[in-house]
Design a protein around this motif. Structure first.
Motif, PDB file in Angstrom:
ATOM      1  N   GLU A   6      -2.744   6.296   4.275  1.00 24.22           N
ATOM      2  CA  GLU A   6      -3.175   5.822   5.598  1.00 24.22           C
ATOM      3  C   GLU A   6      -3.796   4.429   5.545  1.00 24.22           C
ATOM      4  OE1 GLU A   6      -3.704   8.722   4.368  1.00 24.22           O
ATOM      5  OE2 GLU A   6      -3.186  10.293   5.817  1.00 24.22           O
ATOM      6  N   GLN A   7      -4.179   3.983   4.321  1.00 25.34           N
ATOM      7  CA  GLN A   7      -4.759   2.644   4.201  1.00 25.34           C
ATOM      8  C   GLN A   7      -3.760   1.551   4.611  1.00 25.34           C
ATOM      9  OE1 GLN A   7      -6.427   2.507   0.155  1.00 25.34           O
ATOM     10  NE2 GLN A   7      -8.455   2.481   1.110  1.00 25.34           N
ATOM     11  N   ALA A   8      -2.459   1.836   4.487  1.00 28.43           N
ATOM     12  CA  ALA A   8      -1.454   0.854   4.923  1.00 28.43           C
ATOM     13  C   ALA A   8      -1.578   0.592   6.415  1.00 28.43           C
ATOM     14  CB  ALA A   8      -0.051   1.370   4.586  1.00 28.43           C
ATOM     15  N   LEU A   9      -1.779   1.667   7.196  1.00 27.36           N
ATOM     16  CA  LEU A   9      -1.968   1.498   8.636  1.00 27.36           C
ATOM     17  C   LEU A   9      -3.274   0.773   8.929  1.00 27.36           C
ATOM     18  CD1 LEU A   9      -0.867   2.056  11.449  1.00 27.36           C
ATOM     19  CD2 LEU A   9      -1.991   4.295  11.378  1.00 27.36           C
ATOM     20  N   GLY A  10      -4.301   1.061   8.129  1.00 31.06           N
ATOM     21  CA  GLY A  10      -5.582   0.376   8.310  1.00 31.06           C
ATOM     22  C   GLY A  10      -5.475  -1.119   8.080  1.00 31.06           C
ATOM     23  N   VAL A  11      -4.649  -1.526   7.112  1.00 29.67           N
ATOM     24  CA  VAL A  11      -4.449  -2.960   6.854  1.00 29.67           C
ATOM     25  C   VAL A  11      -3.898  -3.650   8.100  1.00 29.67           C
ATOM     26  CG1 VAL A  11      -3.039  -4.610   5.570  1.00 29.67           C
ATOM     27  CG2 VAL A  11      -4.197  -2.749   4.358  1.00 29.67           C
ATOM     28  N   LEU A  12      -2.902  -3.039   8.735  1.00 29.04           N
ATOM     29  CA  LEU A  12      -2.322  -3.647   9.947  1.00 29.04           C
ATOM     30  C   LEU A  12      -3.314  -3.647  11.102  1.00 29.04           C
ATOM     31  CD1 LEU A  12       1.313  -2.214   9.937  1.00 29.04           C
ATOM     32  CD2 LEU A  12       0.569  -4.526   9.369  1.00 29.04           C
ATOM     33  N   CYS A  13      -4.079  -2.559  11.228  1.00 30.34           N
ATOM     34  CA  CYS A  13      -5.040  -2.474  12.333  1.00 30.34           C
ATOM     35  C   CYS A  13      -6.040  -3.617  12.295  1.00 30.34           C
ATOM     36  CB  CYS A  13      -5.789  -1.144  12.276  1.00 30.34           C
ATOM     37  SG  CYS A  13      -4.760   0.293  12.636  1.00 30.34           S
ATOM     38  N   LEU A  14      -6.450  -4.031  11.111  1.00 30.60           N
ATOM     39  CA  LEU A  14      -7.456  -5.081  10.984  1.00 30.60           C
ATOM     40  C   LEU A  14      -6.845  -6.476  10.893  1.00 30.60           C
ATOM     41  CD1 LEU A  14      -9.845  -3.246   8.515  1.00 30.60           C
ATOM     42  CD2 LEU A  14     -10.229  -3.696  10.936  1.00 30.60           C
TER      43      LEU A  14
ATOM     44  N   TRP B 292     -16.684  -3.201  10.502  1.00 29.04           N
ATOM     45  CA  TRP B 292     -15.634  -2.373   9.924  1.00 29.04           C
ATOM     46  C   TRP B 292     -15.286  -2.829   8.506  1.00 29.04           C
ATOM     47  CZ3 TRP B 292     -11.623  -1.496  14.427  1.00 29.04           C
ATOM     48  CH2 TRP B 292     -12.100  -0.462  15.246  1.00 29.04           C
ATOM     49  N   ALA B 293     -15.254  -4.158   8.301  1.00 23.58           N
ATOM     50  CA  ALA B 293     -14.981  -4.666   6.955  1.00 23.58           C
ATOM     51  C   ALA B 293     -16.054  -4.214   5.977  1.00 23.58           C
ATOM     52  CB  ALA B 293     -14.892  -6.189   6.987  1.00 23.58           C
ATOM     53  N   ALA B 294     -17.314  -4.258   6.432  1.00 26.46           N
ATOM     54  CA  ALA B 294     -18.404  -3.809   5.552  1.00 26.46           C
ATOM     55  C   ALA B 294     -18.252  -2.322   5.221  1.00 26.46           C
ATOM     56  CB  ALA B 294     -19.753  -4.074   6.228  1.00 26.46           C
ATOM     57  N   GLY B 295     -17.848  -1.510   6.216  1.00 28.29           N
ATOM     58  CA  GLY B 295     -17.652  -0.085   5.959  1.00 28.29           C
ATOM     59  C   GLY B 295     -16.530   0.174   4.980  1.00 28.29           C
ATOM     60  N   VAL B 296     -15.395  -0.551   5.140  1.00 27.71           N
ATOM     61  CA  VAL B 296     -14.265  -0.369   4.226  1.00 27.71           C
ATOM     62  C   VAL B 296     -14.643  -0.783   2.809  1.00 27.71           C
ATOM     63  CG1 VAL B 296     -11.937  -1.163   3.671  1.00 27.71           C
ATOM     64  CG2 VAL B 296     -12.525  -0.572   6.028  1.00 27.71           C
ATOM     65  N   VAL B 297     -15.351  -1.910   2.674  1.00 28.78           N
ATOM     66  CA  VAL B 297     -15.770  -2.375   1.342  1.00 28.78           C
ATOM     67  C   VAL B 297     -16.705  -1.364   0.693  1.00 28.78           C
ATOM     68  CG1 VAL B 297     -17.090  -4.149   0.121  1.00 28.78           C
ATOM     69  CG2 VAL B 297     -15.422  -4.806   1.873  1.00 28.78           C
TER      70      VAL B 297
ATOM     71  N   CYS C 294       0.818  -1.212   0.000  1.00 27.71           N
ATOM     72  CA  CYS C 294       0.000   0.000   0.000  1.00 27.71           C
ATOM     73  C   CYS C 294       0.852   1.263   0.000  1.00 27.71           C
ATOM     74  CB  CYS C 294      -0.924   0.006   1.219  1.00 27.71           C
ATOM     75  SG  CYS C 294      -2.310  -1.155   1.112  1.00 27.71           S
ATOM     76  N   LEU C 295       1.978   1.226   0.715  1.00 27.85           N
ATOM     77  CA  LEU C 295       2.843   2.396   0.780  1.00 27.85           C
ATOM     78  C   LEU C 295       3.607   2.618  -0.514  1.00 27.85           C
ATOM     79  CD1 LEU C 295       4.314   2.138   4.407  1.00 27.85           C
ATOM     80  CD2 LEU C 295       2.706   3.848   3.541  1.00 27.85           C
ATOM     81  N   LEU C 296       4.093   1.534  -1.104  1.00 27.05           N
ATOM     82  CA  LEU C 296       4.994   1.650  -2.249  1.00 27.05           C
ATOM     83  C   LEU C 296       4.271   1.749  -3.582  1.00 27.05           C
ATOM     84  CD1 LEU C 296       7.701  -0.958  -1.137  1.00 27.05           C
ATOM     85  CD2 LEU C 296       7.767   1.551  -0.896  1.00 27.05           C
ATOM     86  N   VAL C 297       3.099   1.121  -3.703  1.00 32.15           N
ATOM     87  CA  VAL C 297       2.378   1.098  -4.989  1.00 32.15           C
ATOM     88  C   VAL C 297       0.981   1.674  -4.765  1.00 32.15           C
ATOM     89  CG1 VAL C 297       1.650  -0.304  -6.951  1.00 32.15           C
ATOM     90  CG2 VAL C 297       3.647  -0.996  -5.578  1.00 32.15           C
ATOM     91  N   PRO C 298       0.793   2.965  -5.001  1.00 33.99           N
ATOM     92  CA  PRO C 298      -0.515   3.592  -4.744  1.00 33.99           C
ATOM     93  C   PRO C 298      -1.669   2.909  -5.477  1.00 33.99           C
ATOM     94  CG  PRO C 298       1.163   5.262  -5.088  1.00 33.99           C
ATOM     95  CD  PRO C 298       1.805   3.952  -5.419  1.00 33.99           C
ATOM     96  N   ALA C 299      -1.423   2.380  -6.676  1.00 31.10           N
ATOM     97  CA  ALA C 299      -2.509   1.766  -7.440  1.00 31.10           C
ATOM     98  C   ALA C 299      -3.067   0.520  -6.755  1.00 31.10           C
ATOM     99  CB  ALA C 299      -2.016   1.413  -8.842  1.00 31.10           C
TER     100      ALA C 299
ATOM    101  N   ALA D  36      -6.513  -3.047   0.426  1.00 36.62           N
ATOM    102  CA  ALA D  36      -7.260  -2.742   1.646  1.00 36.62           C
ATOM    103  C   ALA D  36      -8.519  -3.591   1.743  1.00 36.62           C
ATOM    104  CB  ALA D  36      -7.603  -1.258   1.684  1.00 36.62           C
ATOM    105  N   VAL D  37      -9.241  -3.720   0.633  1.00 33.91           N
ATOM    106  CA  VAL D  37     -10.485  -4.501   0.657  1.00 33.91           C
ATOM    107  C   VAL D  37     -10.189  -5.973   0.913  1.00 33.91           C
ATOM    108  CG1 VAL D  37     -12.424  -5.288  -0.747  1.00 33.91           C
ATOM    109  CG2 VAL D  37     -11.754  -2.885  -0.792  1.00 33.91           C
TER     110      VAL D  37
END
Length: 749
Positions: free
Chosen positions: A215-223, A73-78, A27-32, A38-39
């Motif tokens: 910030e999605q990179a941090l979200g991946v670790l949080c979940l 939370w997964a439903a919200g992110v999706v 997520c940090l290195l490849v924005p695409a 994340a999903v």
């Protein structure tokens, strides 16, 4: 207990952590890749959290609530990833996840009430609560001030303020706990990262990072971390009361205050960053100073707690050796003092028979009795094990010693156990007199302890249950005892010739009616190079004090079997030989294997070996003795119960062990001289009912022999027939050559 199912092993948990780190890096290195990663990560985390909970099946509501939090939370992110923005529906899902997270936190806090069971003092615990209360009060006041000010969207600053306080509490929890399982550490890390993620989002005025944002990179670790925790087998312990009750030492508790000190500064920073007015500027440093002052008080309390622990025994909370030394240094040197060294008699047997928990409970009751007996007349300390010390003015030493002995007169009741315990007390006076009334002179605590120790061993050697005042001439007797103890250890360790040798004497067991020898009892002696032949009462207590009972039993058995082999080679008529076993040997799980192996090496028939056990010390029902004696009996080795009528629980032994013969103690046999001898008659009647033989010890007169015969007792042993004899003399007298041998012997069927 943690599940041992292989697919959900610890390796699976750590493998998922590695995958989560790889996803965060992507997520940090490849924005695409951010939206898709994340999903995928949040869906996989929610599913794996559910799977881990279903597989391990933990108790309580915490994990089901955590599964619910992950799902919403997964439903919200999706939903955000699909729509590209945060709408009302996704916001509601996020807030539902927050509600589940708060519910989990409350559940954890309720489980954490086990903190009160820790060893810290009540005042220290109250001070901790005051510090936490000050932090929460500051956060609440700031929230009220922000809400009262209004002036725009204040949701972000409210959430951020709560996050700062929550982060401080989480870090305090992590720093004050010890022995947390891996799943708890994963959840703690996830919680801290989630609070940090939530804090950053709140300060930007939103609840989630939008698709494509770093910030999605941090979200991946949080979940992902809660999912890894759910996969780990230790997840069943993550929310247990026992886990939360494990506190660090006072220094660790003090370190846990540091995050709380930083909360006022963090709250001020949030207000400044958000640009929202709140409490006056002076409120934050003032609150910080208050919390810092409370932490200093907590540091002083931690220091006092550490000092107390350093100078007190952890079991009894009495002064230990260091605490005793401090009290000795602070004594009034104008008054002569005495030191009483108290050693409990037979305490080792309580530990061996009933377990160390019973021993600890006994020590606590003894402590209470000793405290009541000592009162304000002196300081009671515990040096360790079953040794207590009293430091008291010399004029009151004897009354205190008498009070201590009297305190142990009544039995100690522990649940279903009734134990009798005595004590031996050695008294050493600081002034060097026997009465402790002279002028005090310079004395060292080490010298007093040494003198009291000498006097205590003298009291033990005199039978125990008494107090003895140290006299200089006692040194030689105790030194002799120490020397003899070292020599018996050398003797049993290596059979060193310079300390002598064990010598087995044999006393015949006879048929009372015919007078014929039916067996022998092996009785150990010590042929000392300087003191001559030592009887058992001269050294057996030293064997026990040095934990050498098992070694002595093994040495006697080996010597007896060697002697049986020599008699066989001489062509003697062989009779069964009885060998005594101590309770320590019966507690050895491999005893049966060792005895049978020794018989096989010597090629001696098992029927020629009889083992005698006593009931003086009760053997624990859960110990190996029942199985051991059963195996030996099955192999043909008979079991005799020695000293019957003087021990703990005779009927219990007869029901648990394969006893073939009862040996009446000499004190019981003495009663047979009475006209009706009801005690012996009763034992014989019981033995007849149980199909047991009876042998009477200590038969010394013809009248006793006739009375025993009339009462139905078949076998006897005593000076009337013969004293214990060396092997050669016994063989010449009772083991004839085959031409004159008889077939009479103790029954083997």
């Amino acid at each position: 207990m943690p599940s041992t199912n292989a697919p959900w092993s610890a390796r699976s948990a750590w493998a998922f952590v590695v995958l989560a780190l790889a996803g965060a890096a992507a997520c940090l290195l490849v924005p695409a890749l951010r939206p898709t990663t994340a999903v995928v990560a949040v869906c996989a985390s929610a599913l794996l959290t559910l799977a881990g909970t279903l597989v391990h099946r933990p108790r309580g509501a915490a994990w089901p609530l955590l599964v619910l939090m992950m799902a919403v939370w997964a439903a919200g992110v999706v939903l955000v990833g699909h729509r590209g923005h945060l709408d009302t529906t996704s916001t509601l899902l996020v807030w539902a996840g927050q509600a589940a997270a708060v519910t989990v936190t409350v559940h954890v806090a309720r489980s954490g009430r086990a903190d009160g069971r820790c060893r810290e003092t009540a005042s220290a615990t109250r001070l901790d609560l005051v510090v936490i209360g000050a932090v929460l009060a500051l956060a609440a006041a700031q929230l009220l001030a922000v809400l009262a000010a209004g002036g725009g969207d204040v949701t972000g600053v409210v959430v951020a303020t709560v996050d700062v306080a929550l982060l401080g509490v989480l870090l305090r929890f992590a720093l004050t706990r010890r022995g947390l399982p891996p799943s708890s550490w994963l959840l703690l890390l996830a919680a801290c990262l989630t609070v940090a993620y939530d804090l950053g989002s709140a300060l930007q005025g939103r609840r989630l990072a939008l698709p494509g944002e770093p910030e999605q990179a941090l979200g991946v670790l949080c979940l992902a971390l809660p999912a890894a925790a759910a996969l780990h087998p230790s997840m069943v312990l993550a929310f247990s009361e026992r886990t939360f009750a494990r506190r660090r030492r006072p220094s660790g508790a003090l370190l846990g205050m540091l995050p709380l000190v930083l909360v006022p500064g963090g709250t001020w920073w949030v207000a400044q960053t958000a640009g929202v007015p709140g409490l006056p500027g002076w409120a934050f440093p003032a609150t910080g100073a208050l919390i810092a002052g409370l932490c200093l008080l907590r540091a002083a309390q931690a220091l006092r707690t550490s000092e107390h622990l350093a100078e007190h025994d952890p079991l009894t909370d009495l002064a230990n050796r260091r605490g005793l030394a401090r009290a000795f240094e602070e004594r009034d040197e104008r008054t002569a003092h005495s030191l009483l060294l108290v050693d409990l008699d037979q305490f080792k047997q309580v530990n061996d028979t009933h377990g160390h928990d019973a021993g600890d409970a006994l020590l606590l009751q003894v402590r209470d009795r000793f405290l009541a007996a000592t009162g304000r007349r002196g300081l009671l300390a515990r040096l360790g094990g079953d040794e207590f010390v009293v430091l008291t003015p010399a004029s009151g030493a004897r009354p205190v010693a008498d009070a201590l002995l009297h305190a142990l007169a009544a039995p100690v009741v522990l649940d279903h156990l009734v134990l009798r315990v005595g004590a031996s007390i050695g008294i050493a006076h600081e002034d060097g007199t026997q009465g402790g009334t002279g002028t005090p002179g310079p004395a060292r605590l080490a010298d007093l302890l040494t003198h009291a120790d000498v006097a205590m061993y003298t009291a033990k050697g005199s039978g125990g249950g008494r107090a003895v005042v140290f006299r200089p001439e006692m040194r030689s007797a105790v030194a002799h005892r120490y020397t003899l103890g070292g020599e018996i250890r050398q003797l049993l360790a290596g059979r060193a010739h310079e300390v002598g040798a064990l010598e087995i004497h044999y006393q015949p067991l006879v048929d009372l009616a015919s007078g014929g020898c039916v067996g022998a009892e092996a009785l150990v002696r010590w042929r000392h190079p300087r003191q001559g032949l030592l009887a058992p009462d001269r050294f057996l207590d030293l064997v026990t004090d040095n934990d050498l009972d098992v070694a002595l039993d093994a040495a006697v058995l080996e010597e007896v079997l060697d002697q049986v082999v020599r008699w066989r080679e001489e062509g003697r008529a062989l009779l069964p030989v009885s060998v005594n076993l101590t309770p320590d040997s019966l507690r050895e799980p491999d005893l049966a294997d060792r005895v049978l192996a020794a018989l096989a090496r010597a090629r001696v028939a098992p029927s020629l070996l009889h083992l005698e056990i006593t009931e003086h010390e009760r053997l624990h029902e859960d110990g190996p003795a029942t199985r051991t004696l059963g195996l030996l009996d099955d192999a043909g080795v008979h079991v005799h119960l020695d000293d019957y009528g003087t021990g703990w629980t005779s009927l219990d032994y007869l029901s648990r062990f394969p006893v073939r013969l009862l040996k009446l103690d000499r004190s019981v046999v003495a009663a047979s001289s009475d006209h009706d001898a009801p005690l012996v008659a009763g034992v014989q009647a019981m033995a007849d009912a149980l199909d047991l033989d009876v042998l009477a010890e200590g038969v010394e007169t013809a009248a006793q022999r006739e009375q025993l015969l009339r009462l139905g007792v078949r076998y006897g042993q005593g000076y009337l027939f013969s004293r214990p004899l060396p092997a050669r003399e016994f063989a010449d007298a009772f083991l004839p050559r085959p031409a004159t041998a008889t077939s009479q012997h103790l029954p083997t069927g």
